[in-house]
Write a protein that holds these residues in place. Structure first.
Motif, PDB file in Angstrom:
ATOM      1  N   ILE A  87     -18.486 -42.618   5.387  1.00 13.65           N
ATOM      2  CA  ILE A  87     -17.966 -41.234   4.816  1.00 13.65           C
ATOM      3  C   ILE A  87     -17.780 -41.600   3.488  1.00 13.65           C
ATOM      4  O   ILE A  87     -18.237 -40.453   2.343  1.00 13.65           O
ATOM      5  N   LEU A  88     -17.247 -42.613   2.749  1.00  9.57           N
ATOM      6  CA  LEU A  88     -16.865 -42.804   1.364  1.00  9.57           C
ATOM      7  C   LEU A  88     -18.005 -43.406   0.688  1.00  9.57           C
ATOM      8  O   LEU A  88     -18.854 -43.883   1.120  1.00  9.57           O
ATOM      9  N   THR A  89     -17.951 -43.127  -0.498  1.00 11.35           N
ATOM     10  CA  THR A  89     -19.038 -43.593  -1.639  1.00 11.35           C
ATOM     11  C   THR A  89     -18.272 -44.532  -2.564  1.00 11.35           C
ATOM     12  O   THR A  89     -16.933 -44.445  -2.943  1.00 11.35           O
ATOM     13  N   ILE A  92     -16.033 -43.310  -5.318  1.00 12.65           N
ATOM     14  CA  ILE A  92     -14.378 -42.702  -5.222  1.00 12.65           C
ATOM     15  C   ILE A  92     -13.642 -43.595  -5.914  1.00 12.65           C
ATOM     16  O   ILE A  92     -12.348 -43.215  -6.009  1.00 12.65           O
ATOM     17  N   PHE A 264     -23.192 -38.349  -4.769  1.00 15.23           N
ATOM     18  CA  PHE A 264     -23.674 -38.160  -3.664  1.00 15.23           C
ATOM     19  C   PHE A 264     -25.030 -38.677  -3.251  1.00 15.23           C
ATOM     20  O   PHE A 264     -25.433 -38.372  -2.008  1.00 15.23           O
ATOM     21  N   VAL A 316     -28.709 -32.735 -10.242  1.00 13.89           N
ATOM     22  CA  VAL A 316     -27.779 -31.889  -9.819  1.00 13.89           C
ATOM     23  C   VAL A 316     -28.203 -31.375  -8.496  1.00 13.89           C
ATOM     24  O   VAL A 316     -27.166 -31.239  -7.512  1.00 13.89           O
ATOM     25  N   ILE A 317     -29.541 -30.921  -8.322  1.00  5.88           N
ATOM     26  CA  ILE A 317     -29.845 -30.469  -6.765  1.00  5.88           C
ATOM     27  C   ILE A 317     -29.549 -31.751  -5.944  1.00  5.88           C
ATOM     28  O   ILE A 317     -29.048 -31.481  -4.880  1.00  5.88           O
ATOM     29  N   PHE A 320     -25.967 -31.662  -5.079  1.00  2.51           N
ATOM     30  CA  PHE A 320     -25.836 -30.354  -4.228  1.00  2.51           C
ATOM     31  C   PHE A 320     -25.841 -30.747  -2.557  1.00  2.51           C
ATOM     32  O   PHE A 320     -25.269 -30.808  -1.926  1.00  2.51           O
ATOM     33  N   GLY A 323     -24.110 -33.372  -1.302  1.00  2.00           N
ATOM     34  CA  GLY A 323     -22.664 -32.764  -0.943  1.00  2.00           C
ATOM     35  C   GLY A 323     -22.793 -32.054   0.355  1.00  2.00           C
ATOM     36  O   GLY A 323     -21.763 -32.051   1.188  1.00  2.00           O
ATOM     37  N   ILE A 324     -23.632 -31.090   0.544  1.00  2.00           N
ATOM     38  CA  ILE A 324     -23.944 -30.392   1.745  1.00  2.00           C
ATOM     39  C   ILE A 324     -23.965 -31.491   2.892  1.00  2.00           C
ATOM     40  O   ILE A 324     -23.510 -31.202   3.876  1.00  2.00           O
ATOM     41  N   PHE A 326     -22.930 -34.331   3.276  1.00  2.40           N
ATOM     42  CA  PHE A 326     -21.640 -35.096   3.353  1.00  2.40           C
ATOM     43  C   PHE A 326     -20.630 -34.048   4.417  1.00  2.40           C
ATOM     44  O   PHE A 326     -20.066 -34.184   5.128  1.00  2.40           O
ATOM     45  N   LEU A 327     -20.747 -32.759   3.862  1.00  2.00           N
ATOM     46  CA  LEU A 327     -19.875 -31.958   4.627  1.00  2.00           C
ATOM     47  C   LEU A 327     -20.415 -31.699   6.173  1.00  2.00           C
ATOM     48  O   LEU A 327     -19.496 -31.660   6.951  1.00  2.00           O
ATOM     49  N   MET A 329     -22.016 -33.825   7.950  1.00  2.00           N
ATOM     50  CA  MET A 329     -21.666 -35.162   8.689  1.00  2.00           C
ATOM     51  C   MET A 329     -20.024 -35.334   9.207  1.00  2.00           C
ATOM     52  O   MET A 329     -19.774 -35.717  10.102  1.00  2.00           O
ATOM     53  N   LEU A 330     -19.399 -34.682   8.140  1.00  2.00           N
ATOM     54  CA  LEU A 330     -17.971 -34.386   8.382  1.00  2.00           C
ATOM     55  C   LEU A 330     -17.589 -33.568   9.761  1.00  2.00           C
ATOM     56  O   LEU A 330     -16.729 -33.899  10.507  1.00  2.00           O
ATOM     57  N   LEU A 331     -18.327 -32.734   9.848  1.00  2.00           N
ATOM     58  CA  LEU A 331     -17.789 -31.664  10.628  1.00  2.00           C
ATOM     59  C   LEU A 331     -18.725 -31.872  12.103  1.00  2.00           C
ATOM     60  O   LEU A 331     -18.439 -31.138  12.990  1.00  2.00           O
TER      61      LEU A 331
END
Lengths: 336, 322, 252
Positions: A87-89, A92, A264, A316-317, A320, A323-324, A326-327, A329-331
């Motif tokens: 999960i970490l990069t 961080i 990300f 940027v894309i 983005f 990041g999505i 990542f979210l 994977m977390l859930l």
């Protein structure tokens, strides 16, 4: 042997029920071909105007892409192995924040022109050196010591990053709008504006680090077993981790100094690599991450530039989307 | 323990002094005399100084107590609104309001921020259930990454809508623009503080896990919901009025635990007092160091907080295993 | 043989082990027994160089575990802890294959493959060779880890509670295999075991710990006495000979 045992011995061996899947080597080959296609598309298609002008520029950008894909892709994969966590990069630890602070301070003290003009390799090396110095300081102070803990070190790095962010944000408020705009460009990742003469140094670093990582690929696999098991089979755990962390720091710091922060991107590419590689072994996952990075950047830039006419927004894309992911994977279900 | 008998009264006096200083110090110096005789000074006092000082105290109480609630519920010492993504979600909510309804009243902004903060914290809590070792340092690391994602989404959107410099104003939370008529919603923080005090035990039990909590008859989901609601309100309101205040919820509860142990009923009042003192001090430093310019309190806090936090973490080093 | 001298372990001000000194003789099975918190696992982990003691030295087969390079040590000494969490998705064969790492650095030769196959067969894992670890039962996973250690083919083998998660039948099978490894292959096996009766039935030598110190040591017959066990475990224990085997009775 009892009757039961002999019956069991004649039973169908486990594992044959599974579908035949593509071998990791074949997968790598396929992805390599796709990467070649992506590179070709980016280089040769849609050249409007002079070939002699556009092509060298594109080659330069491609060079930057290769470096970024290598550094962030491999860096993140190895970082995941080292931290036993997907999960970490690496950023961080505060690289991105330190980079942002350095750029912000430069604009604050020397004005917008200091950033706009070509900076020169010394500045690049200085920035990288500073970031690696910070990382090494953290490692020695908080990780290698007797009471060292990997996550402790990460947490302190993160907190330092937050402090740097506070300072940066404040200084940014004091800038004039033009200065601020110029700064924003620098901070958003700028693959397209990497000067060509940086590339030899960049390639050199990537190749050296790449060779070291490749030669240690089996040891990296062993690290996946966890500290105790790895030590049991003779891997010098702490020393190996420290070496890996320094290499990662070098890769990511350099890539960040070269092309701006891409927090990300590495995560995106590494996560895809685990899914697609078909094996846990680093000799497959590392090259896969690199190739996927190349595909993402080359095809991404190709589409952004020629289909969406938004060439400057690629990083940027990617951030983005990463990041999505990542979210997401977390859930998901399962343990972290 | 006897050193506490001396320390605590000293702290109270110091915080009181800081409060008075906050009321007095500034570009326009106010003394007791000028208060009595000078109507302009009085006006300045009630329009700017008092609201500012009250806002500081409320914001500090909000973030510190939110930290306590979150630490109780998650059983992890390093969780607080800025290391779990809550504050960043509130910021995203604020941005959303700025984009969609730019003329919205502060009240509307606050409600939307609170809703976002609530959703964001629930995301964090759900993610938390996936982490095997609850007490580990990986919890705040994940929370911070979560915050970073939300933050970068916010930056991306802000960039698209040309609101970058406004959002960066939010990011360095400051109290210089707090005036009467603007800060009143922060009184809601008092309600949050009182409720937190009354419900502290329930939060502690909820932190032990769903099974254990249900076993002693606690309505687990309800308590967590309520706790997150309180945190969301406190963070949402603070976000809109003041901005992003880092570290308070992290440092202060841990400092107080180090001095007084882990009894929440005893600690909560001190968490509020010390939190307020810390923020007041940072604000004063920001106001005086580069006068007449001002460094926002949260920037000072960002640096001071980082130092304090790292020291805290290092002291705990021996307790923490790899 | 294994020698440990003045070994102690403290966390902050709390002393968990020691000072203890002693030797573990070469060959055969030696078991460490004792109540919870006695320091058995701590001692084993220190001998296996996975933990740095607060003081003391340990030599295994003449090699100092602290100063000898870990890669070298791994060819002579292997240790398996109680908890083993692996995040990578490995098959049984792959995990057992890692046991050959000290010898081949990850590039398995035909000789290494032979060791792997033998280790798997030794523990009845051949049918499960291509199954993933997360598809196995607790007992099967346990046997896989022991197989990995056996494939490592070291003279000294340290196992911390190897019978965890194993049912009666497999526990006995495991002990029989360990006995074979000691007798036929000349290995020195050190175990931390909770079940005193199993320890007594299969060990050549038993060391009893309590509160971080060695209370006594000796052969099974010498240790399996009412007074000794009652003292070590702080609960009434009587020893009866059942089928000629000294058996501790403590349940009621």
């Amino acid at each position: 042997m009892s009757v039961l045992d002999s019956v069991r011995a004649r039973a169908v061996p486990a594992g044959t029920g599974e579908r035949r899947r593509l071998s990791p080597g074949v997968r790598l080959a396929i992805v390599a071909v796709i990467a070649a296609v992506a590179v070709a598309c980016y280089l040769f298609l849609f050249i409007r105007g002079s070939f002699d002008f556009t092509f060298p520029r594109r080659l330069t950008v491609l060079g930057a892409m290769l470096v970024a894909a290598f550094a962030h892709g491999m860096g993140t994969v190895v970082f995941h192995t080292v931290t036993d966590n997907r999960i970490l990069t690496p950023s961080i630890i505060g690289f991105d924040s330190l980079y942002t602070l350095m750029q912000t301070l430069t604009v604050f003290f020397f004005g917008a022109t200091a950033i706009a003009t070509s900076e020169g390799i010394p500045k690049l090396v200085l920035q990288t050196a500073l970031m690696v110095a910070l990382a090494t300081l953290l490692y020695r102070w908080l990780f290698s010591g007797r009471f060292g803990s990997l996550f402790l070190m990460l947490l302190v790095g993160v907190v330092l990053g937050m402090a740097f962010d506070s300072l940066s944000t404040f200084i940014q408020r004091v800038l004039s709008p033009t200065e601020y705009d110029m700064l924003s460009v620098e901070l958003m990742g700028r693959l397209s504006s990497v000067p060509g003469d940086y590339l030899p140094l960049a390639f050199g670093i990537c190749i050296v680090v790449g060779v070291i990582l490749w030669r240690r690929r089996h040891r990296l696999d062993a690290l996946l077993l966890g500290r105790d098991t790895a030590t049991n089979i003779g891997v010098a755990y702490k020393r190996e981790l420290t070496l890996m962390l320094v290499l990662i720091a070098l890769l990511v710091a350099f890539a960040t100094a070269l092309a701006g922060p891409m927090t990300f991107f590495g995560f995106l590419v590494a996560t895809l690599a685990y899914q697609i590689a078909g094996s846990y072994k680093h000799q497959y996952v590392m090259p896969m991450a690199f190739l996927l990075g190349v595909i993402t950047l080359a095809f991404g830039q190709f589409f952004m530039q020629h289909i969406f006419y938004a060439g400057g927004f690629l990083t940027v894309i990617i951030e983005f989307v990463g990041g999505i992911l990542f979210l997401f994977m977390l859930l998901r279900k399962g343990t972290l | 323990m006897t050193k506490n008998k001396v320390l605590l009264p000293v702290i109270s006096v110091v915080v009181l002094a800081l409060t008075v200083a906050s009321l007095m110090v500034g570009g326009y110096d106010i003394t007791l005399e000028s208060l009595i005789h000078d109507p302009a000074a009085r006006e300045m006092f009630f329009i700017s100084r008092v609201p500012r000082t009250l806002a500081l105290i409320f914001a500090a109480v909000a973030m510190s107590i939110s930290g306590v609630i979150m630490q109780l519920i998650t059983q992890n010492k390093f969780v607080e609104p800025t290391t779990a993504g809550t504050a960043q979600w509130a910021g995203l909510g604020l941005l959303a309001t700025l984009i969609v309804v730019p003329d919205a009243s502060p009240m509307v902004k606050m409600v939307i921020s609170v809703i976002f903060a609530f959703a964001g914290t629930m995301v964090f809590i759900v993610v938390l259930r996936r982490i095997a070792l609850k007490s580990s340092i990986i919890v705040p690391l994940v929370g911070i990454m979560l915050g970073a994602v939300v933050g970068s989404i916010t930056t991306f959107l802000a960039g698209n809508f040309d609101l970058l410099q406004s959002m960066s104003a939010w990011r360095s939370g400051g109290f210089s623009s707090v005036v009467r008529g603007f800060y009143e919603p922060l009184w809601a923080v008092l309600a949050v503080a009182v409720l937190a005090y009354l419900l502290a035990d329930r939060f502690t039990i909820a932190g032990l896990g769903k099974d254990l909590a249900t076993n002693v008859g606690l309505k687990y989901e309800q308590v967590v919901f309520l706790g997150v609601m309180l945190v969301a309100i406190a963070t949402g309101v603070t976000t809109v009025v003041v901005g992003f205040i880092p570290f308070l919820g992290l440092i202060v509860p841990n400092l107080v635990s180090m001095m007084l142990g882990d009894d929440m009923h005893k600690n909560l009042p001190w968490v509020a007092v010390i939190g307020a003192g810390l923020l007041l001090a940072c604000d004063l430093v920001g106001r005086t160091i580069v006068a007449p310019m001002e460094i926002p309190a949260s920037v000072v806090l960002g640096v001071v907080g980082a130092v304090v936090f790292i020291t805290l973490v290092l002291r705990q080093r021996r307790h923490v295993s790899a | 043989m294994i020698e440990f001298h003045d070994v102690s372990m403290s966390y902050q001000d709390k002393r968990v082990l020691g000072p203890v000194s002693g030797t573990i003789r070469e060959g055969g099975i030696t078991s460490l027994i004792g109540p919870n918190g006695a320091g058995k696992s701590t001692l084993m982990t220190i001998i296996g160089r996975l933990l740095q003691p607060t003081s003391g030295t340990v030599t295994v087969g003449g090699l100092d575990v602290r100063s000898t390079k870990t890669q070298e040590l791994a060819k002579h000494l292997s240790i398996l802890r109680q908890e083993n969490h692996i995040t990578a998705r490995l098959t049984v064969r792959e995990l057992v294959g890692f046991g050959r790492f000290p010898h081949c650095q990850g590039r398995l030769t035909a000789e290494d493959v032979r060791h792997v196959d033998e280790a798997m067969e030794f523990l009845n894992l051949t049918d499960l060779a291509d199954r993933f670890l997360d598809q196995l039962s607790g007992g099967q996973r346990q046997r896989t880890f022991v197989a990995m250690v056996l494939a490592q083919d070291t003279k000294y083998v340290l196992l911390d509670e190897p019978l965890n998660n194993l049912d009666m039948k497999h526990a006995v099978l495991m002990m029989r295999q360990l006995r074979r490894a000691a007798d036929e292959l000349g290995k020195t096996i050190v175990l931390v075991i909770h079940d005193v009766n199993i320890a007594a039935a299969y060990s050549d030598h038993i060391i009893a710990l309590r509160d971080g110190l060695i209370v006594t040591s000796g052969t099974s017959d010498e240790i399996m006495r009412d007074e000794i066990l009652t003292d070590v475990f702080d609960t009434p224990v009587t020893v009866h000979a059942i089928n000629g085997q000294p058996t501790a009775v403590y349940a009621r």
